[in-house]
Design an enzyme around this catalytic site. Structure first.
Site, mmCIF file in Angstrom:
data_model
loop_
_atom_site.group_PDB
_atom_site.id
_atom_site.type_symbol
_atom_site.label_atom_id
_atom_site.label_comp_id
_atom_site.label_asym_id
_atom_site.label_seq_id
_atom_site.Cartn_x
_atom_site.Cartn_y
_atom_site.Cartn_z
ATOM 1 N N ILE A 13 1.651 -7.659 0.061
ATOM 2 C CA ILE A 13 2.997 -7.534 0.676
ATOM 3 C C ILE A 13 3.761 -8.706 0.466
ATOM 4 O O ILE A 13 5.130 -8.556 0.389
ATOM 5 C CB ILE A 13 3.049 -6.841 2.087
ATOM 6 C CG1 ILE A 13 4.255 -6.583 2.240
ATOM 7 C CG2 ILE A 13 2.308 -8.177 3.077
ATOM 8 C CD1 ILE A 13 4.786 -5.074 1.616
ATOM 9 N N ARG A 36 -6.190 -18.683 1.016
ATOM 10 C CA ARG A 36 -7.382 -19.132 0.370
ATOM 11 C C ARG A 36 -7.411 -19.090 -1.123
ATOM 12 O O ARG A 36 -8.052 -19.963 -1.929
ATOM 13 C CB ARG A 36 -8.588 -18.480 1.175
ATOM 14 C CG ARG A 36 -8.705 -18.604 2.486
ATOM 15 C CD ARG A 36 -9.474 -17.287 3.219
ATOM 16 N NE ARG A 36 -9.010 -15.973 2.557
ATOM 17 C CZ ARG A 36 -9.636 -15.145 2.820
ATOM 18 N NH1 ARG A 36 -10.761 -15.062 3.913
ATOM 19 N NH2 ARG A 36 -9.254 -14.027 2.515
ATOM 20 N N LYS A 89 3.619 -6.075 10.001
ATOM 21 C CA LYS A 89 3.216 -5.112 11.085
ATOM 22 C C LYS A 89 1.903 -4.618 10.673
ATOM 23 O O LYS A 89 1.610 -5.024 9.342
ATOM 24 C CB LYS A 89 4.093 -3.815 10.819
ATOM 25 C CG LYS A 89 4.391 -3.228 9.493
ATOM 26 C CD LYS A 89 3.490 -2.800 8.471
ATOM 27 C CE LYS A 89 2.391 -1.640 9.028
ATOM 28 N NZ LYS A 89 1.764 -1.281 7.742
#
Ligand code: NAP
Length: 305
Positions: A13, A36, A89
């Site tokens: 996203i 990471r 979300k």
């Protein structure tokens, strides 16, 4: 001066929506990333979040695009470091941790924004306006999509806290809780758990007020993201995830593209920071928590990507 933002959790996203939305907004500057493995070309990349917070006091805003379970620690650290925080979300893995973040934001005098991107879909505001003051006699959500298409290989959605089919279903609930003129509560649910997984792949929900929902992650072919609402004055339908409005069966507004949702979230975040406010709405997540509390568990075929 644009607002500097650090983007954390450079995955699907972040790359699909956050990076283009920030790049297109004159009021925002992507000043750093923390991930990471992931990074964004041309943007200083950190792997250690504590180091980023310590080394970049010039960045006032942190936008967290991690899955919900690892998100809390990052959000709490950012708020404690006096940064404004924007949450993807669902805003957390549990309700209590989001309430804790809300208290932290208040204590540190910074903004916390629990984003619900589907509320920014083109037809949601007109639907809310049309329903205002009306009596809803029935509403039904059909949210059926293909998990392999939208979450390829993302095992976290089937791990505890990943929410399973409620990961997309909560988008529908974010629209429902925003457009209904009066609140409803969950009264029953059937939850279909793959035999080898810890979260449901399908769910049927019943709410007070003759409201119901059908979520399914096994749909192949055309995807369905519909909300239909009946009132004595006529029927409203939201199609395409809240992007197209129909009134009594005829198209009445919106457009079938989702590209406006994330620019609208960043515009709202800028406004919240400017005006020194927070926006924390847990209503969609309360329904998910209630479904997981009250729902009847059914075991269905194992699922593998
Ligand atoms: P994702 O690609 O699986 O994860 C995003 C990134 O988070 C990963 O690339 C990973 O980056 C980092 N991450 C994952 N697990 C972590 C852990 N345990 N600790 C620290 N970092 C971790 O997920 P996504 O699809 O972007 O979804 C992220 C959030 O956005 C979810 O809450 C989802 O509901 C929401 N969302 C997703 C979509 C969609 O279409 N997928 C749409 C709207 C909203 P590194 O490995 O580089 O650290």
């Amino acid at each position: 001066m644009p607002l500097k933002v650090a983007l954390v959790g450079i995955g699907k996203i972040a790359l699909d929506q956050h990076v283009p939305a920030i790049a297109a907004a004159a009021e925002w500057e992507l000043a750093a990333t923390c991930s990471r493995q992931g990074s964004v070309e041309g943007v200083p990349a950190h792997a250690d979040f504590a180091a980023l917070l310590a080394e970049r006091p010039d960045i006032p805003v942190v936008s967290l695009c991690l899955p919900p379970v690892p998100r809390f620690g990052y959000a709490a650290a950012a708020l404690r470091a006096g940064r404004h925080v924007m949450l993807e979300k669902p805003p957390g893995a549990t309700l209590a941790e989001v309430l804790e973040l809300q208290a932290l934001a208040e204590a540190h005098g910074v903004t916390l924004y629990t984003t619900w991107h589907s509320r920014m879909a083109h037809a949601v505001a007109p639907a809310r306006a049309w329903l205002a003051g009306k009596t809803v006699t029935r509403a039904h959500i059909t949210w059926r999509e293909d998990v392999r298409k939208w979450h390829p290989g993302q095992d976290w959605v089937f791990e505890p806290g990943g929410m399973g089919v409620f990961d997309p279903g909560i988008n529908a609930l974010s629209i429902l809780t925003h457009i209904l003129p009066a609140p409803v509560h969950l009264t029953g649910a059937e939850l279909e758990f793959p035999a080898n997984r810890d979260t449901p792949i399908a769910a049927q929900l019943r709410f007070s007020g003759n409201v119901s929902a059908d979520f399914d992650w096994r749909q192949q072919g055309p995807q369905t993201w519909d909300i239909e609402v009946e009132t004595p004055e006529g029927q409203l339908a939201l199609r395409m995830g809240g992007n197209v409005l129909e009134l009594d069966g005829a198209t009445a507004g919106g457009q079938a593209t989702i590209m406006g949702e994330y620019p609208a979230l960043y515009a709202r975040m800028a406004e919240l920071v400017r005006t020194g406010q927070s926006e924390v709405d847990l209503a969609p997540m309360v329904h998910v928590a209630d479904a997981l509390t009250l729902g009847r568990r059914m075991t269905v075929a194992p699922f593998d990507f």
